[in-house]
Design an enzyme around this catalytic site. Structure first.
Site, PDB file in Angstrom:
ATOM      1  N   SER A  59       0.830  -1.208   0.000  1.00  0.00           N
ATOM      2  CA  SER A  59       0.000   0.000   0.000  1.00  0.00           C
ATOM      3  C   SER A  59       0.861   1.254   0.000  1.00  0.00           C
ATOM      4  CB  SER A  59      -0.963   0.000   1.181  1.00  0.00           C
ATOM      5  OG  SER A  59      -0.270  -0.111   2.404  1.00  0.00           O
ATOM      6  N   GLU A  60       2.026   1.222   0.683  1.00  0.00           N
ATOM      7  CA  GLU A  60       2.970   2.327   0.613  1.00  0.00           C
ATOM      8  C   GLU A  60       4.407   1.829   0.707  1.00  0.00           C
ATOM      9  OE1 GLU A  60      -0.665   4.655   2.004  1.00  0.00           O
ATOM     10  OE2 GLU A  60       0.349   2.963   2.933  1.00  0.00           O
ATOM     11  N   THR A  61       5.290   2.569   0.073  1.00  0.00           N
ATOM     12  CA  THR A  61       6.731   2.385   0.160  1.00  0.00           C
ATOM     13  C   THR A  61       7.343   3.746   0.481  1.00  0.00           C
ATOM     14  OG1 THR A  61       6.746   0.553  -1.430  1.00  0.00           O
ATOM     15  CG2 THR A  61       8.819   1.734  -1.112  1.00  0.00           C
ATOM     16  N   HIS A 139       0.663   4.889   8.573  1.00  0.00           N
ATOM     17  CA  HIS A 139       1.472   3.701   8.867  1.00  0.00           C
ATOM     18  C   HIS A 139       2.869   3.797   8.261  1.00  0.00           C
ATOM     19  CE1 HIS A 139       1.187   1.334   5.058  1.00  0.00           C
ATOM     20  NE2 HIS A 139       2.014   0.502   5.643  1.00  0.00           N
TER      21      HIS A 139
END
Length: 376
Positions: A59-61, A139
């Site tokens: 979902s995120e990097t 997050h």
């Protein structure tokens, strides 16, 4: 075989960038929300970062860089606007609306940082979904600073136990992060988010019914005691109250319709929630985040949306918590319907109708380490 040997030699002469993968908002591996962090991302350009984020397919990097700003709020505001203006030239009209919402929170966030003019900014974080760069997220910040604390970047409190406050740079400006250590290891990261804002409200009955339909529910399944609103503490989300936990758990999302509806509202995802919870105790809501327009079918833990939701619950006087010294502390559940249970700690300062500060925190665990090779 000879050709394979040549190929391998070529591959391993390409610069490598190491990464750490963590599960965030959990203290158990293979729960919470996965995150990839590149602690030394200097040398990567925008296109390479985007390609890596797609390759990681999380979902995120996060890509960690040297800071551009000090904790001076005026400098922070100027740089943030410059980056926003540059990025807006490459995004669609719906994303322009979302970017404008994000920019509106920058001024408030930078006002928070103005009290820290003498503080140094340790790092700059650039956050990518598989589809685009975003200015702020929960997050990724919590997980990144857990990872960086393990690498010795964060000064330890005296004796290796207690709290350390640092400042970092993200797309909405310079914000504080508090890290709790035990025996020299990070056990919790708490981020201060931007100003709580209600950006829009869906009052039309037909529009409410369309949102419910996009979630696979009827309008009668909505919690009529609470509004459907676009809310933000740095990244906007469409908060949709569902009457029961059972109805929330059996949502069947129409991805194309839901993506169209929340982007039209200027949100970056749909945060459906119920005030019924799985656990008894500190939990005050169970939530699910759907962001199909960013290629995220469902997110197991969303710090930015949960921070805004925590503020929403306090703002509307439905947190179910008695404040202590003007602060509401509770938990938002997420991820259980994906078999990745997450528990997000909320600390909201203020009172109903006047939220002043939102802080979000939790633990993270390292589950993998590796290296990505990037060619020109």
């Amino acid at each position: 075989m000879f050709r394979n040997q040549i190929f391998l030699r070529k591959v391993f002469t390409v610069p490598g960038y190491r990464f750490v993968q963590l599960d965030v908002f959990t203290n158990q591996p293979f729960a919470g929300n996965p995150l990839a962090v590149f602690p030394e991302a200097e040398g990567l350009n925008d296109e390479q970062m985007m390609k890596i984020a797609r390759e990681m397919n999380l979902s995120e990097t996060v890509f960690v860089l040297k800071p551009e700003q000090t904790a001076d709020s005026k400098q922070s505001t100027g740089n943030s606007k410059q980056r926003s203006a540059a990025s807006e030239q490459q995004i669609t009209n719906s994303e322009e609306q979302r970017a404008e919402n994000e920019k509106q929170t920058a001024q408030a966030a930078n006002q928070q940082s103005s009290t820290s003019n003498q503080q140094s900014v340790l790092r700059r974080l650039r956050i990518f979904t598989p589809a685009r760069e975003i200015a702020f997220a929960g997050h990724p910040i919590v997980g990144t600073w857990n990872a960086l604390a393990r690498e010795g970047i964060v000064p330890l409190p005296e004796g290796g136990n207690g709290w350390t406050r640092i400042y970092h740079e993200v797309g909405i400006g310079v914000l504080p992060v508090d890290i709790e250590f035990k025996d020299g290891a990070p056990v919790q990261v708490v981020m201060t988010q931007g100003k709580f804002e209600i950006l829009a409200e869906i009052e039309d009955g037909n529009e409410q019914a369309e949102i419910a339909r996009a979630l696979g529910r009827d309008r009668d399944d909505l919690d009529e005691n609470l509004p459907i609103q676009v809310i933000s503490t740095g990244l906007s989300s469409l908060a949709v109250p569902i009457r029961s936990l059972a109805d929330l758990g059996t949502c069947r999302v129409n991805s194309s319709l839901l993506g169209e509806l929340y982007t039209q509202c200027g949100a970056t995802g749909c945060y459906a929630f119920s005030r019924e919870t799985i656990e008894i105790g500190a939990a005050r809501a169970h939530a699910r985040l759907f962001a199909p327009a960013d290629n995220i079918a469902e997110d197991p833990a969303t710090g930015s949306a949960s921070g805004a939701l925590g503020a929403y619950l306090v703002h509307h006087g439905v947190s179910g918590i008695e404040p202590i010294d003007g602060r509401y502390k509770f938990v938002i559940e997420q991820g259980d319907f994906m078999h990745r249970p997450s528990r997000i700690n909320l600390d909201v300062g203020g009172k109903p109708g006047a939220v002043e500060e939102v802080r979000v925190g939790g633990p993270s665990v390292v589950v993998a380490r590796g290296e990505v090779y990037v060619s020109d």
